[in-house]
Write an enzyme that holds these catalytic residues in place. Structure first.
Site, mmCIF file in Angstrom:
data_model
loop_
_atom_site.group_PDB
_atom_site.id
_atom_site.type_symbol
_atom_site.label_atom_id
_atom_site.label_comp_id
_atom_site.label_asym_id
_atom_site.label_seq_id
_atom_site.Cartn_x
_atom_site.Cartn_y
_atom_site.Cartn_z
ATOM 1 N N LYS A 13 -9.212 -0.030 2.215
ATOM 2 C CA LYS A 13 -9.230 -1.493 2.117
ATOM 3 C C LYS A 13 -9.582 -2.139 3.458
ATOM 4 O O LYS A 13 -10.363 -3.077 3.512
ATOM 5 C CB LYS A 13 -7.866 -2.036 1.661
ATOM 6 C CG LYS A 13 -7.418 -1.537 0.301
ATOM 7 C CD LYS A 13 -6.138 -2.228 -0.150
ATOM 8 C CE LYS A 13 -4.960 -2.030 0.788
ATOM 9 N NZ LYS A 13 -4.501 -0.642 0.932
ATOM 10 N N ARG A 88 1.627 -7.832 -2.560
ATOM 11 C CA ARG A 88 1.934 -6.416 -2.749
ATOM 12 C C ARG A 88 3.104 -6.222 -3.708
ATOM 13 O O ARG A 88 3.492 -5.090 -3.969
ATOM 14 C CB ARG A 88 2.332 -5.841 -1.401
ATOM 15 C CG ARG A 88 1.649 -4.515 -1.102
ATOM 16 C CD ARG A 88 1.334 -4.493 0.344
ATOM 17 N NE ARG A 88 1.332 -3.209 0.951
ATOM 18 C CZ ARG A 88 0.612 -2.963 2.052
ATOM 19 N NH1 ARG A 88 -0.142 -3.902 2.580
ATOM 20 N NH2 ARG A 88 0.662 -1.792 2.602
ATOM 21 N N ARG A 127 -5.944 9.959 9.418
ATOM 22 C CA ARG A 127 -5.704 8.682 10.097
ATOM 23 C C ARG A 127 -4.491 8.790 11.027
ATOM 24 O O ARG A 127 -4.480 8.213 12.102
ATOM 25 C CB ARG A 127 -5.475 7.585 9.055
ATOM 26 C CG ARG A 127 -5.348 6.215 9.675
ATOM 27 C CD ARG A 127 -5.491 5.115 8.658
ATOM 28 N NE ARG A 127 -4.231 4.783 8.046
ATOM 29 C CZ ARG A 127 -4.074 3.874 7.080
ATOM 30 N NH1 ARG A 127 -5.137 3.253 6.598
ATOM 31 N NH2 ARG A 127 -2.906 3.604 6.575
ATOM 32 N N ARG A 133 -0.364 6.063 14.081
ATOM 33 C CA ARG A 133 0.466 5.011 13.487
ATOM 34 C C ARG A 133 1.820 5.605 13.149
ATOM 35 O O ARG A 133 1.912 6.660 12.543
ATOM 36 C CB ARG A 133 -0.203 4.476 12.210
ATOM 37 C CG ARG A 133 -1.097 3.299 12.504
ATOM 38 C CD ARG A 133 -1.797 2.808 11.276
ATOM 39 N NE ARG A 133 -0.898 2.448 10.189
ATOM 40 C CZ ARG A 133 -1.297 1.710 9.158
ATOM 41 N NH1 ARG A 133 -2.531 1.252 9.111
ATOM 42 N NH2 ARG A 133 -0.469 1.428 8.186
ATOM 43 N N ARG A 144 5.251 5.808 1.029
ATOM 44 C CA ARG A 144 4.416 4.611 0.865
ATOM 45 C C ARG A 144 3.618 4.671 -0.440
ATOM 46 O O ARG A 144 3.388 3.662 -1.085
ATOM 47 C CB ARG A 144 3.487 4.435 2.074
ATOM 48 C CG ARG A 144 4.268 4.002 3.311
ATOM 49 C CD ARG A 144 3.435 4.084 4.554
ATOM 50 N NE ARG A 144 2.430 3.053 4.601
ATOM 51 C CZ ARG A 144 1.226 3.199 5.142
ATOM 52 N NH1 ARG A 144 0.891 4.346 5.699
ATOM 53 N NH2 ARG A 144 0.393 2.203 5.156
HETATM 54 P P1 AMP Z 1 -0.911 -1.854 5.798
HETATM 55 O O1 AMP Z 1 -1.525 -1.917 7.158
HETATM 56 O O2 AMP Z 1 -1.493 -2.846 4.825
HETATM 57 O O3 AMP Z 1 -0.864 -0.467 5.238
HETATM 58 O O4 AMP Z 1 0.615 -2.312 5.977
HETATM 59 C C1 AMP Z 1 1.498 -1.615 6.816
HETATM 60 C C2 AMP Z 1 2.935 -1.958 6.466
HETATM 61 O O5 AMP Z 1 3.158 -3.360 6.649
HETATM 62 C C3 AMP Z 1 3.340 -1.688 5.025
HETATM 63 O O6 AMP Z 1 3.713 -0.348 4.792
HETATM 64 C C4 AMP Z 1 4.516 -2.646 4.864
HETATM 65 O O7 AMP Z 1 5.678 -2.149 5.485
HETATM 66 C C5 AMP Z 1 4.054 -3.853 5.657
HETATM 67 N N1 AMP Z 1 3.305 -4.817 4.793
HETATM 68 C C6 AMP Z 1 2.000 -5.158 4.879
HETATM 69 N N2 AMP Z 1 1.678 -6.062 3.941
HETATM 70 C C7 AMP Z 1 2.816 -6.298 3.243
HETATM 71 C C8 AMP Z 1 3.149 -7.117 2.134
HETATM 72 N N3 AMP Z 1 2.239 -7.885 1.525
HETATM 73 N N4 AMP Z 1 4.432 -7.099 1.684
HETATM 74 C C9 AMP Z 1 5.379 -6.359 2.286
HETATM 75 N N5 AMP Z 1 5.132 -5.546 3.316
HETATM 76 C C10 AMP Z 1 3.865 -5.510 3.806
#
Ligand code: AMP
Length: 210
Positions: A13, A88, A127, A133, A144
């Site tokens: 994404k 989400r 990654r 990360r 996740r």
């Molecule tokens: P991402 O970079 O999109 O994979 O997001 C990394 C982490 O940020 C996720 O595993 C969540 O802990 C948090 N996160 C990102 N977007 C959201 C969201 N819309 N709702 C809740 N937690 C989020």
């Protein structure tokens, strides 16, 4: 144009969001990146968010909903956005929908990145090595994926019912996936212009689907 991206972690994404933003001149709003910024800056919000993120859990809805709103307004005024990683949960989707409709800036399209779990685990391991990360360890990655299946996948039905869902095959060369997405979005734009509206209430059949 206001576009949402939904898909499991590792589905690509982030990469595609950057390309969509550039190609269509849209704002790129990624809630994960915004949260990581808060963590890096050591803000109060960042301290709360970090605990959830490190475990691979979702940050509480109210924090994210609030954080995303300002950006969505700014980007809408500047011509639209691609939203990566938000909503989400169903609660976020409902809140975002009601809020966006009240503001007169409803979402146009949701792209769902479809990909098998095996492929994802391999990608995420890569990654983790490259980006270091803290939420990309194998155990957290599995968690996740479970969180995605339990809390985010229901949004696929939700947006399908709203008739703004398009499925993207997220396996294959990155350029081919971008082309698939660009074709869908160009098609959508042309159709919206031909209809003389920017609120899609019609069923969406992307190019190539039957
Ligand atoms: P991402 O970079 O999109 O994979 O997001 C990394 C982490 O940020 C996720 O595993 C969540 O802990 C948090 N996160 C990102 N977007 C959201 C969201 N819309 N709702 C809740 N937690 C989020």
């Amino acid at each position: 144009m206001r576009v949402l991206l939904i898909g499991p972690p590792g589905a690509g994404k982030g990469t595609q969001a950057a390309r969509i933003a550039e190609h269509f001149d849209l704002g790129n709003i990624a809630t994960g990146a915004l949260l990581r910024e808060q963590v890096a800056n050591g803000t109060e919000l960042g301290k709360v968010a970090r605990e959830y993120m490190d475990r691979g859990d979702l940050v509480p809805d109210d924090i994210v909903i609030e954080m995303a709103r300002d950006r969505m307004v700014q980007a809408s005024e500047a011509g639209g956005y691609v939203l990566d990683g938000y909503p989400r949960t169903l609660a976020q989707a409902e809140a975002a929908y009601r809020w966006a409709v009240a503001k007169g800036i409803p979402f146009d399209l949701t792209l769902y990145f479809e990909i098998e779990e095996e492929e994802l685990l391999a990608r995420l391991a890569g990654r983790a090595r490259e980006e270091h990360r803290s939420d990309d360890t194998e155990e957290t990655v599995r968690h996740r994926l479970e969180v995605f299946a339990a809390q985010t996948r229901p949004l696929v039905d939700y947006y399908q019912r709203r008739r703004i869902l398009v499925r993207i095959n997220a396996v294959g060369p990155i350029d081919a996936i971008s082309e698939q997405i660009f074709a869908t979005l160009h098609w959508h734009k042309a159709r919206a212009m031909a209809a003389g509206v920017n609120r899609p209430e019609w069923a969406l059949d992307p190019p190539g689907s039957s």
